[in-house]
Design a protein around this motif. Structure first.
Motif, PDB file in Angstrom:
ATOM      1  N   PHE A 112       0.825  -1.215   0.000  1.00  0.00           N
ATOM      2  CA  PHE A 112       0.000   0.000   0.000  1.00  0.00           C
ATOM      3  C   PHE A 112       0.852   1.254   0.000  1.00  0.00           C
ATOM      4  CE2 PHE A 112      -2.734  -3.285   1.516  1.00  0.00           C
ATOM      5  CZ  PHE A 112      -3.984  -2.961   0.997  1.00  0.00           C
ATOM      6  N   VAL A 113       0.461   2.190  -0.858  1.00  0.00           N
ATOM      7  CA  VAL A 113       1.035   3.534  -0.791  1.00  0.00           C
ATOM      8  C   VAL A 113      -0.107   4.435  -0.335  1.00  0.00           C
ATOM      9  CG1 VAL A 113       2.118   5.401  -2.076  1.00  0.00           C
ATOM     10  CG2 VAL A 113       2.586   3.004  -2.702  1.00  0.00           C
ATOM     11  N   VAL A 114       0.031   4.983   0.855  1.00  0.00           N
ATOM     12  CA  VAL A 114      -1.046   5.812   1.414  1.00  0.00           C
ATOM     13  C   VAL A 114      -0.708   7.277   1.144  1.00  0.00           C
ATOM     14  CG1 VAL A 114      -2.357   6.386   3.491  1.00  0.00           C
ATOM     15  CG2 VAL A 114      -1.332   4.112   3.256  1.00  0.00           C
ATOM     16  N   GLN A 115      -1.538   7.904   0.327  1.00  0.00           N
ATOM     17  CA  GLN A 115      -1.259   9.302  -0.022  1.00  0.00           C
ATOM     18  C   GLN A 115      -2.203  10.239   0.737  1.00  0.00           C
ATOM     19  OE1 GLN A 115      -1.920   9.152  -4.280  1.00  0.00           O
ATOM     20  NE2 GLN A 115       0.227   8.629  -4.658  1.00  0.00           N
ATOM     21  N   ASP A 116      -1.645  11.348   1.196  1.00  0.00           N
ATOM     22  CA  ASP A 116      -2.489  12.400   1.770  1.00  0.00           C
ATOM     23  C   ASP A 116      -1.689  13.691   1.688  1.00  0.00           C
ATOM     24  OD1 ASP A 116      -4.368  13.919   3.641  1.00  0.00           O
ATOM     25  OD2 ASP A 116      -5.243  11.921   3.724  1.00  0.00           O
ATOM     26  N   THR A 117      -2.263  14.762   2.183  1.00  0.00           N
ATOM     27  CA  THR A 117      -1.597  16.054   2.079  1.00  0.00           C
ATOM     28  C   THR A 117      -0.539  16.216   3.177  1.00  0.00           C
ATOM     29  OG1 THR A 117      -3.492  16.866   3.265  1.00  0.00           O
ATOM     30  CG2 THR A 117      -3.447  17.285   0.928  1.00  0.00           C
ATOM     31  N   LYS A 118       0.310  17.224   2.979  1.00  0.00           N
ATOM     32  CA  LYS A 118       1.464  17.416   3.870  1.00  0.00           C
ATOM     33  C   LYS A 118       1.051  17.568   5.341  1.00  0.00           C
ATOM     34  CE  LYS A 118       5.729  19.968   3.722  1.00  0.00           C
ATOM     35  NZ  LYS A 118       5.952  21.319   4.172  1.00  0.00           N
ATOM     36  N   GLY A 119      -0.014  18.334   5.567  1.00  0.00           N
ATOM     37  CA  GLY A 119      -0.437  18.595   6.945  1.00  0.00           C
ATOM     38  C   GLY A 119      -0.830  17.341   7.699  1.00  0.00           C
ATOM     39  N   MET A 120      -1.092  16.253   6.993  1.00  0.00           N
ATOM     40  CA  MET A 120      -1.502  14.999   7.656  1.00  0.00           C
ATOM     41  C   MET A 120      -0.299  14.088   7.922  1.00  0.00           C
ATOM     42  SD  MET A 120      -4.632  14.893   8.350  1.00  0.00           S
ATOM     43  CE  MET A 120      -5.871  16.143   8.119  1.00  0.00           C
ATOM     44  N   ARG A 121       0.897  14.601   7.679  1.00  0.00           N
ATOM     45  CA  ARG A 121       2.077  13.747   7.829  1.00  0.00           C
ATOM     46  C   ARG A 121       2.980  14.203   8.967  1.00  0.00           C
ATOM     47  NH1 ARG A 121      -0.511  10.733   6.159  1.00  0.00           N
ATOM     48  NH2 ARG A 121      -0.675   9.748   4.142  1.00  0.00           N
ATOM     49  N   SER A 122       2.443  14.250  10.174  1.00  0.00           N
ATOM     50  CA  SER A 122       3.287  14.569  11.328  1.00  0.00           C
ATOM     51  C   SER A 122       3.908  13.259  11.816  1.00  0.00           C
ATOM     52  CB  SER A 122       2.443  15.223  12.422  1.00  0.00           C
ATOM     53  OG  SER A 122       1.437  14.342  12.800  1.00  0.00           O
ATOM     54  N   ALA A 123       4.734  13.359  12.844  1.00  0.00           N
ATOM     55  CA  ALA A 123       5.444  12.163  13.329  1.00  0.00           C
ATOM     56  C   ALA A 123       4.466  11.093  13.824  1.00  0.00           C
ATOM     57  CB  ALA A 123       6.403  12.549  14.436  1.00  0.00           C
ATOM     58  N   GLU A 124       3.334  11.503  14.417  1.00  0.00           N
ATOM     59  CA  GLU A 124       2.444  10.498  15.013  1.00  0.00           C
ATOM     60  C   GLU A 124       1.890   9.517  13.990  1.00  0.00           C
ATOM     61  OE1 GLU A 124      -1.267   9.972  18.035  1.00  0.00           O
ATOM     62  OE2 GLU A 124      -1.507  10.643  15.998  1.00  0.00           O
ATOM     63  N   PRO A 125       1.330  10.010  12.849  1.00  0.00           N
ATOM     64  CA  PRO A 125       0.828   9.028  11.886  1.00  0.00           C
ATOM     65  C   PRO A 125       1.904   8.081  11.383  1.00  0.00           C
ATOM     66  CG  PRO A 125       0.274  11.266  11.182  1.00  0.00           C
ATOM     67  CD  PRO A 125       0.978  11.376  12.478  1.00  0.00           C
ATOM     68  N   LEU A 126       3.115   8.613  11.159  1.00  0.00           N
ATOM     69  CA  LEU A 126       4.180   7.742  10.636  1.00  0.00           C
ATOM     70  C   LEU A 126       4.461   6.624  11.629  1.00  0.00           C
ATOM     71  CD1 LEU A 126       6.570  10.475   9.191  1.00  0.00           C
ATOM     72  CD2 LEU A 126       4.926   9.073   7.963  1.00  0.00           C
ATOM     73  N   ALA A 127       4.444   6.992  12.914  1.00  0.00           N
ATOM     74  CA  ALA A 127       4.764   5.996  13.944  1.00  0.00           C
ATOM     75  C   ALA A 127       3.651   4.967  14.109  1.00  0.00           C
ATOM     76  CB  ALA A 127       4.997   6.714  15.272  1.00  0.00           C
ATOM     77  N   ARG A 128       2.472   5.253  13.576  1.00  0.00           N
ATOM     78  CA  ARG A 128       1.363   4.335  13.829  1.00  0.00           C
ATOM     79  C   ARG A 128       1.306   3.149  12.879  1.00  0.00           C
ATOM     80  NH1 ARG A 128      -3.879   7.660  15.094  1.00  0.00           N
ATOM     81  NH2 ARG A 128      -4.667   5.583  15.404  1.00  0.00           N
ATOM     82  N   VAL A 129       2.178   3.134  11.854  1.00  0.00           N
ATOM     83  CA  VAL A 129       2.253   1.929  11.020  1.00  0.00           C
ATOM     84  C   VAL A 129       3.101   0.910  11.782  1.00  0.00           C
ATOM     85  CG1 VAL A 129       3.066   0.974   8.838  1.00  0.00           C
ATOM     86  CG2 VAL A 129       2.092   3.280   8.898  1.00  0.00           C
ATOM     87  N   PRO A 130       2.544  -0.266  12.099  1.00  0.00           N
ATOM     88  CA  PRO A 130       3.319  -1.231  12.882  1.00  0.00           C
ATOM     89  C   PRO A 130       4.636  -1.590  12.170  1.00  0.00           C
ATOM     90  CG  PRO A 130       1.055  -1.983  12.561  1.00  0.00           C
ATOM     91  CD  PRO A 130       1.216  -0.749  11.744  1.00  0.00           C
ATOM     92  N   GLN A 131       5.670  -1.793  12.969  1.00  0.00           N
ATOM     93  CA  GLN A 131       6.994  -2.123  12.430  1.00  0.00           C
ATOM     94  C   GLN A 131       6.909  -3.258  11.405  1.00  0.00           C
ATOM     95  OE1 GLN A 131       9.528  -0.149  13.891  1.00  0.00           O
ATOM     96  NE2 GLN A 131      10.630  -0.811  12.052  1.00  0.00           N
ATOM     97  N   SER A 132       6.121  -4.267  11.720  1.00  0.00           N
ATOM     98  CA  SER A 132       6.057  -5.457  10.855  1.00  0.00           C
ATOM     99  C   SER A 132       5.456  -5.158   9.477  1.00  0.00           C
ATOM    100  CB  SER A 132       5.210  -6.536  11.538  1.00  0.00           C
ATOM    101  OG  SER A 132       3.910  -6.021  11.745  1.00  0.00           O
ATOM    102  N   LEU A 133       4.800  -4.006   9.330  1.00  0.00           N
ATOM    103  CA  LEU A 133       4.162  -3.702   8.040  1.00  0.00           C
ATOM    104  C   LEU A 133       4.861  -2.575   7.288  1.00  0.00           C
ATOM    105  CD1 LEU A 133       0.347  -3.842   8.957  1.00  0.00           C
ATOM    106  CD2 LEU A 133       1.668  -5.543   7.703  1.00  0.00           C
ATOM    107  N   ARG A 134       5.957  -2.075   7.846  1.00  0.00           N
ATOM    108  CA  ARG A 134       6.537  -0.860   7.248  1.00  0.00           C
ATOM    109  C   ARG A 134       7.107  -1.097   5.853  1.00  0.00           C
ATOM    110  NH1 ARG A 134       8.487   2.768  12.388  1.00  0.00           N
ATOM    111  NH2 ARG A 134       6.411   2.784  13.249  1.00  0.00           N
ATOM    112  N   ASP A 135       7.426  -2.357   5.507  1.00  0.00           N
ATOM    113  CA  ASP A 135       7.908  -2.606   4.125  1.00  0.00           C
ATOM    114  C   ASP A 135       6.733  -2.712   3.151  1.00  0.00           C
ATOM    115  OD1 ASP A 135       7.072  -4.905   5.415  1.00  0.00           O
ATOM    116  OD2 ASP A 135       8.294  -6.219   4.144  1.00  0.00           O
TER     117      ASP A 135
END
Ligand code: SAM
Length: 428
Positions: free
Chosen positions: A279-302
């Motif tokens: 999956f490539v999840v696209q959204d606007t810049k304002g929705m890309r703070s550190a918290e959302p990035l951290a919410r993808v579980p480690q096991s799924l980051r690839d």
């Protein structure tokens, strides 16, 4: 609405309530389940799933019938007046958080605690005004005169960050917009522009809703959590609606672009069950703070990547499928067509456009709960974006108007979902 005389109608409702209530209590007894209650010491929710067809339907009929009977007895004037005022103050001053999860607190102590935690002064008599009104809506209760304790609803506000964000976003951020939707309609009659809405009039600014929300990090976070809360509520939960509702395995080894995918929780939920999908999840810049990035579980980051892309720009990623969940209802046709046209350069023969969205029904054909939910969302979309929900033929037309090479394939509603899937294919 029935045209029967009121006595017959009341008798009919009472009979229906007792019949359905018996059906439900028998169901609970047969499964050795407890009944729910508003008391925090007891069960919060009735455990009945759409698989328990009869009982599930009985519950929605009970919600409708008890509400109608309640309103008949209360009378039209009082029904109109019994609104949940004061919720904004409860959210703003963090009152629910200050009440002990399982104990009681005096109004006076509450005043001291709120001042310590928030620096805001609210006098005990003001708490009494706000909370005793909230109690008439089953939010908090007064176990002894002068003491406050939680009900299930107030405790949810204190303990569930998504529900808390939903209440804050609706009563804090959007309340002025709801109060101004009529002004916006009078100022710009029939507008289809996203910056001529109740939000614009309320806040005297010219930005479309999504840009406005992102001006303030706190508001952006409340918004994201609020839609996540909506996405985990009855009929819109991701597991039953999206993960089980579409034949994802048929895509094989494929990349899905989740457009307007916010923090990526929908893609994460699908990726957890379908290991061949990326999956490539696209959204606007304002929705890309550190918290959302951290919410993808480690096991799924690839397999789940959060990226920045404005869907009015040309789509750079060639993929097998493009998912739009809860996106098009935010944009009037003119702009929805632009979104579909910006996708065209990336499309290869057979690419799928998968839309997961509400679908307007014929009036009166859905259960009371489902119809209320979609009609409410329709009003929210009008208020914040000058857009709307759509009927089946509106979706067909949208694809046709965007590009005749889009081939409309089908639309269906998964049995446990309020949202529909609408699918088209690129067929040059
Ligand atoms: C109602 S939310 C739906 C989020 C998610 N798909 C879901 O199902 O919960 C709409 C999303 O579209 C995003 N969005 C709005 N305008 C956009 C744009 N021009 N380009 C990309 N994303 C956009 C918003 O930031 C928001 O996350």
């Amino acid at each position: 609405m029935s045209s029967l005389s009121s006595i017959v109608r009341m008798e009919q409702l009472s009979a229906l309530i007792s019949e359905k209530e018996k059906l439900l209590t028998d169901f609970l007894a047969s499964k050795e389940l407890e009944a729910p209650s508003l008391s925090v010491d007891e069960l919060a929710k009735l455990e009945v799933s759409p698989d328990d067809n009869k009982s599930f339907k009985a519950r929605t009929e009970l919600i409708k019938a008890t509400r109608e009977l309640h309103d008949i007895f209360l009378g039209p004037r009082e029904t109109l007046m019994a609104l949940a005022w004061g919720l904004q103050a409860i959210w703003e001053f963090k009152i629910a958080e200050a009440v002990p999860t399982n104990g009681y607190i005096r109004f006076e102590e509450l005043s001291v605690k709120i001042e310590e935690c928030t620096g805001k002064t609210i006098l005990p008599f003001q708490f009494q005004i706000l909370l005793r009104h909230a109690m008439t809506n089953q939010i908090f209760y007064e176990p002894q005169k002068g003491w406050v304790a939680h009900t299930q609803m107030s405790r949810l506000l204190a303990t569930n960050p998504k529900s808390n964000a939903w209440v804050g976003f609706m009563t804090g951020d959007l309340f002025p917009a709801f109060a101004n939707v009529v002004n916006a309609m009078k100022k710009s009659p029939g507008s289809q522009e996203p910056n001529e809405t109740g939000v614009n009039v309320a806040y005297s600014q010219d930005l479309p809703f999504y840009d406005f929300v992102q001006l303030d990090k706190g508001c952006a976070m409340r918004y994201s959590r609020a839609i996540e809360s909506h996405g985990s509520s009855e009929g819109t939960d991701i597991l039953h609606g999206v993960v089980d509702g579409y034949p994802w395995a048929n895509l094989g080894d494929a990349t899905v672009v989740d457009m307007g995918g916010n923090m990526g929780y929908v893609s994460v939920a699908i990726a957890e069950v379908f290991p061949k999908l990326k999956f490539v999840v696209q959204d606007t810049k304002g929705m890309r703070s550190a918290e959302p990035l951290a919410r993808v579980p480690q096991s799924l980051r690839d397999r789940v990547e959060l990226t920045i892309h404005d869907f009015f720009d040309v789509q750079p990623i060639v993929a097998k499928a493009y998912l739009f969940r809860h996106v098009f209802h935010s944009f009037p046709d003119k702009y929805s067509i632009k979104i579909l046209q910006s996708l065209v350069p990336a499309l290869r023969k057979g690419a799928r456009i998968i839309i997961n969205n509400g679908m307007l029904p014929e009036p009166g054909t859905l259960s009371y709960v489902d119809e209320r939910s979609i009609r409410t969302l329709d009003v929210v979309m009008l208020t914040v974006t000058n857009s709307r929900e759509r009927e089946l033929n509106d979706w067909r037309k949208l694809f046709r108007d965007a590009d005749p090479r889009y081939k409309f394939l089908r639309a269906w509603k998964p049995s446990k979902s309020q949202l529909w899937f609408i699918e088209a294919e690129w067929n040059p």
